[in-house]
Design a protein around this motif. Sequence first.
Motif, PDB file in Angstrom:
ATOM      1  N   SER A   1      -2.255  -6.957   3.278  1.00  0.00           N
ATOM      2  CA  SER A   1      -2.810  -6.306   4.004  1.00  0.00           C
ATOM      3  C   SER A   1      -3.726  -5.493   3.568  1.00  0.00           C
ATOM      4  O   SER A   1      -3.598  -5.097   2.437  1.00  0.00           O
ATOM      5  N   SER A   2      -4.509  -4.939   4.584  1.00  0.00           N
ATOM      6  CA  SER A   2      -5.643  -3.819   4.145  1.00  0.00           C
ATOM      7  C   SER A   2      -4.947  -2.517   4.279  1.00  0.00           C
ATOM      8  O   SER A   2      -5.513  -1.432   3.963  1.00  0.00           O
TER       9      SER A   2
ATOM     10  N   ASN B   1      -3.057   0.133   2.889  1.00  0.00           N
ATOM     11  CA  ASN B   1      -2.553   0.109   1.485  1.00  0.00           C
ATOM     12  C   ASN B   1      -2.064   1.435   0.968  1.00  0.00           C
ATOM     13  O   ASN B   1      -2.114   1.804  -0.078  1.00  0.00           O
TER      14      ASN B   1
ATOM     15  N   GLU C   1      -2.936  -6.084  -1.807  1.00  0.00           N
ATOM     16  CA  GLU C   1      -3.758  -5.365  -0.982  1.00  0.00           C
ATOM     17  C   GLU C   1      -4.957  -6.331  -0.679  1.00  0.00           C
ATOM     18  O   GLU C   1      -5.488  -6.769  -1.538  1.00  0.00           O
ATOM     19  N   LYS C   2      -5.698  -6.342   0.508  1.00  0.00           N
ATOM     20  CA  LYS C   2      -6.721  -6.872   1.010  1.00  0.00           C
ATOM     21  C   LYS C   2      -7.968  -5.925   0.510  1.00  0.00           C
ATOM     22  O   LYS C   2      -7.800  -4.669   0.926  1.00  0.00           O
ATOM     23  N   PRO C   3      -9.220  -6.360   0.181  1.00  0.00           N
ATOM     24  CA  PRO C   3      -9.434  -7.746  -0.202  1.00  0.00           C
ATOM     25  C   PRO C   3      -8.773  -7.963  -1.617  1.00  0.00           C
ATOM     26  O   PRO C   3      -8.563  -7.272  -2.600  1.00  0.00           O
TER      27      PRO C   3
END
Length: 224
Positions: free
Chosen positions: A79-80, A82, A100-102
């Motif tokens: 997910s973004s 964070n 965490e994305k990216p």
Amino acid sequence: MFKIMIVEDDRTIADLIKDALNKWEFQATTVQDFDQVFTQFEQTAPDLVLLDINLPVRDGYYWVKKIRDHSQVPVIFISSRNTNMDMVMAMNLGADDFVEKPFAMEVLIAKINALLRRTYNYQDKSAVTLTVGGLTLDLKTGMAIVNGEEINLSKNEYKLLQLLMRAHGEVLSRSHLLKDLWTDERFVDDNTLTVNINRLRKKIEAAGLPNYIQTKVGQGYMVK
């Protein structure tokens, strides 16, 4: 071949992950109908779930709770979102890790491999149960069984019991258990392990196996 279920509504990201997993010889599937995530989970029976938080219809927190009501299959959030609160909530609801994305694909693959190895033990993927000293642990449902009686376990109780059973006859230190139980120890205090050990002991004793988990003072815990 391990089966990985990808619950990600960004089709580009979902397809990239699927292609990478297939190259690593995993059997990867993506979710198409986000109102039927749990139905697909039951039909697919994955060995691991990759789960986004922000999803159509219901968020990832809803789905991990739904999964944990029926299974202890490992879950990694991607997910973004964070913040520390997002990570704490994810872990408290039953997630095993948070990416965490990216993210770099090789990092995600490494985390998947490590979690699968801890959960299933590559040496015996065909085994679906562990049996030690009169107790059987179902690795798919997360249920412990003593004399035909099923014992409901929390995610942490299940992981703790599996670690002790795999190492039966060997003492595992508190630091070893903490490291293997929780990916990010920043969100855990030492008392959490004591609480989980005590709850697990009481459940096993109530089912008819006293002294199943033994304390070795100054060393740690073990089962024989």
